[in-house]
Scaffold this active site. Structure first.
Site, PDB file in Angstrom:
ATOM      1  N   SER A  38      43.333  32.561  42.811  1.00  0.00           N
ATOM      2  CA  SER A  38      41.910  32.415  42.531  1.00  0.00           C
ATOM      3  C   SER A  38      41.254  33.783  42.602  1.00  0.00           C
ATOM      4  O   SER A  38      41.912  34.784  42.906  1.00  0.00           O
ATOM      5  CB  SER A  38      41.261  31.485  43.546  1.00  0.00           C
ATOM      6  OG  SER A  38      41.143  32.161  44.789  1.00  0.00           O
ATOM      7  N   LYS A  39      39.958  33.807  42.356  1.00  0.00           N
ATOM      8  CA  LYS A  39      39.223  35.076  42.340  1.00  0.00           C
ATOM      9  C   LYS A  39      39.385  35.864  43.636  1.00  0.00           C
ATOM     10  O   LYS A  39      39.260  37.072  43.655  1.00  0.00           O
ATOM     11  CB  LYS A  39      37.733  34.809  42.093  1.00  0.00           C
ATOM     12  CG  LYS A  39      37.463  34.373  40.675  1.00  0.00           C
ATOM     13  CD  LYS A  39      36.153  34.968  40.170  1.00  0.00           C
ATOM     14  CE  LYS A  39      35.900  34.608  38.721  1.00  0.00           C
ATOM     15  NZ  LYS A  39      35.566  33.184  38.527  1.00  0.00           N
ATOM     16  N   ARG A  40      39.625  35.128  44.731  1.00  0.00           N
ATOM     17  CA  ARG A  40      39.804  35.810  46.008  1.00  0.00           C
ATOM     18  C   ARG A  40      40.937  36.825  45.940  1.00  0.00           C
ATOM     19  O   ARG A  40      40.961  37.817  46.657  1.00  0.00           O
ATOM     20  CB  ARG A  40      40.135  34.809  47.111  1.00  0.00           C
ATOM     21  CG  ARG A  40      38.954  34.040  47.658  1.00  0.00           C
ATOM     22  CD  ARG A  40      39.374  33.174  48.822  1.00  0.00           C
ATOM     23  NE  ARG A  40      40.490  32.297  48.458  1.00  0.00           N
ATOM     24  CZ  ARG A  40      41.705  32.388  48.956  1.00  0.00           C
ATOM     25  NH1 ARG A  40      41.985  33.291  49.862  1.00  0.00           N
ATOM     26  NH2 ARG A  40      42.656  31.551  48.570  1.00  0.00           N
TER      27      ARG A  40
END
Ligand code: GLU
Ligand code: ZN
Length: 502
Positions: free
Chosen positions: A253-255
């Protein structure tokens, strides 16, 4: 069996790594089996649909060179391939299920469903429709319809028993019917189908043989099987793909970093590198081979070699792949790649001049080693095209040296730059070495200020090559300018000391 597979994205966001991994697996599977790869746009969620996402989908597939055999624009025997253009078909088949008693109209208002959700929340139950309208009589339905009440169509999930499907990767997947979301909506009140209905109908009519899709769709699998049963159709074969996760074991994910393909593209990744690496996330040819061209994967890909366990997406590894692919390119290919970046960053003119082209041609061999991303070119090459706006003195002064020492080093280097062009690199190296002994600094400390002076940066291409490209005259000008700056700084220091002493 004729292999027909599809990539069926919903244009509700930018194409991301997980999505294109699914696209690539489908594409390579189709190619390797001599089958057909179909693109289908699942745009029935009108609230989340965006034109921008649709454009991004087409742009991304074009950039990656994933061409579809049937799909939007191109057409094909089972089109249209955009779901919003197929509403009639979904309505017809949903009505059919209602007539056969396999689905039903539900008139519940958003308000009632909200209340229901609140109650279930309070009772700490998971949310589920309570089948309120499942047994409405025909008279009741007619009455509501004549009152102009809006309805959705829901599928009757059997109250007992279980449903299974065979997954090529995971084996038999079984779910108790009572655990399937109670009576999912097939047709919404806006006249559009839900994903479930449209997806099943299209896979059937488009004669899809295999469904390769992300594992997050496993929970929907059993419900889709019930839909196929309700229609009396045979489902395609299923293969739910291993998850793509970050190094920490969580879903990517963007994390973890960029996930949308456009970001990788803008950063200067090559499509070849992305295709190769992304295909290796959850698939392997054997224990050792890592490099595959797209053409090779079109032949070698096979479902048997998809891994059961999740695949790790390692940004560093992709970066490394990218560097490898850059170095595999011929000089002419690289020139083609870098020009758009140089233009975008304002390093060269939009209509490349002859002079600029000459510099580009001359510089390329020197740049390759330093390019991790094509976009690095602008920082690396700026000094050959532009004057250096400003210098950071801390970059110029080597560790453990001061202004005065640096001036001595630069003046020493300056002498050697003068006759530089007429000597070979070996001769120059020898002279610089001697000079460093003479002025009592390490060779690195002699070269670093020189590098910063001529390129404005600590990370220029190799120094001798850079000097040749820039030309002695320009180099001397820049060196002199830096020496002046340093001298001014020394003076400043002295003045400060003086004024402190007063
Ligand atoms: N439209 C769905 C998605 O966006 C397709 C899922 C499937 O392949 O069945 O992922
Ligand atoms: Zn209802």
């Amino acid at each position: 069996m004729d292999v027909r597979v599809r990539y069926a994205p919903s244009p509700t966001g930018l194409q991301h790594i997980g999505g294109i991994r699914t696209a690539l697996f489908n594409y390579f599977f189709a190619k390797s089996m001599g089958g057909k790869f179909i693109l289908r746009v699942e745009d029935t969620d009108r609230e989340r649909f965006s034109e921008e996402s649709l454009k991004d989908l087409y742009d991304t597939l074009e950039w990656l060179g994933i061409d579809w055999d049937e799909g939007p624009v191109k057409g094909g025997p089972y089109g249209p391939y955009v779901q919003s253009e197929r509403s009639e078909l979904y309505r017809e088949y949903a009505d059919k299920l209602v007539v056969e008693g396999k689905a039903y109209h539900c008139f519940c208002t958003a308000e009632r469903l909200n209340d229901l959700r609140e109650v279930q929340k309070k009772e700490k139950k998971s949310y589920g429709y309570d089948r309120h309208c499942r047994e409405l009589s025909e008279e009741e339905i007619d009455k509501k319809k004549s009152e102009g009440l809006k309805s959705v169509i829901r599928l009757k999930i059997p109250l007992e028993g279980k449903t299974s499907f065979d997954d090529l990767l995971l084996g038999k997947v079984t779910r108790k019917n009572k655990d399937i979301s109670p009576d999912p909506v097939l047709m919404k009140s806006d006249g559009f189908p839900t994903y479930h209905l449209a997806n099943v109908i299209d896979d059937h009519f488009m004669k899809i043989s295999h469904i390769l899709r992300a594992q997050e769709w496993i929970p929907s699998g059993a419900m889709h099987i019930l839909l196929y049963k309700a229609f009396g159709w045979d489902p395609p074969a299923y293969c739910h793909l291993p998850m793509v996760m970050g190094k920490d074991g969580q879903k990517l994910s963007k994390r973890h970093g960029s996930t949308s393909v456009i970001e990788f593209r803008e950063r200067g990744y090559l499509p070849e590198a992305l295709i190769n690496y992304v295909t290796m996330v959850g698939w392997a040819y054997d224990d050792s081979r890592e490099f595959f061209t797209k053409e090779e994967l079109e032949k070698l890909f096979s479902l048997e070699k998809i891994s059961k366990s999740p695949g790790v997406f390692d940004y560093k590894k992709l970066e490394w792949f990218n560097g490898q692919y850059i170095r595999k390119k011929s000089e002419a290919e690289l020139i083609e790649e870098v020009i758009p970046y140089l233009k975008k960053d304002g390093i060269i003119s939009q209509d490349v001049t002859e002079k600029e082209m000459l510099i580009i041609k001359n510089m390329m061999s020197l740049m390759t080693e330093r390019l991790h991303f094509i976009s690095d070119i602008s920082e690396l090459a700026r000094f050959l095209f532009k004057d250096i706006g400003s210098y950071t003195l801390t970059d110029i002064i080597p560790k453990k040296m001061d202004f005065k020492g640096t001036i001595i080093a630069l003046e020493g280097a300056r002498e050697l730059v003068k006759g530089f062009e007429s000597r070979s690199d070996e001769e120059n190296e020898e002279l610089f070495r001697k000079k460093s002994e003479e002025v009592k600094v390490k060779l690195g400390s002699l070269l670093m200020p020189l590098r910063v002076a001529i390129s404005g940066s600590k990370v220029s291409p190799p120094i001798f090559g850079s000097l040749r490209l820039l030309g002695v005259e320009k180099a001397l000008e820049r060196i002199d300018h830096v020496i002046d700056l340093l001298k001014a700084a020394v003076k400043n220091e002295v003045n400060k000391e003086d004024s402190n002493g007063q």
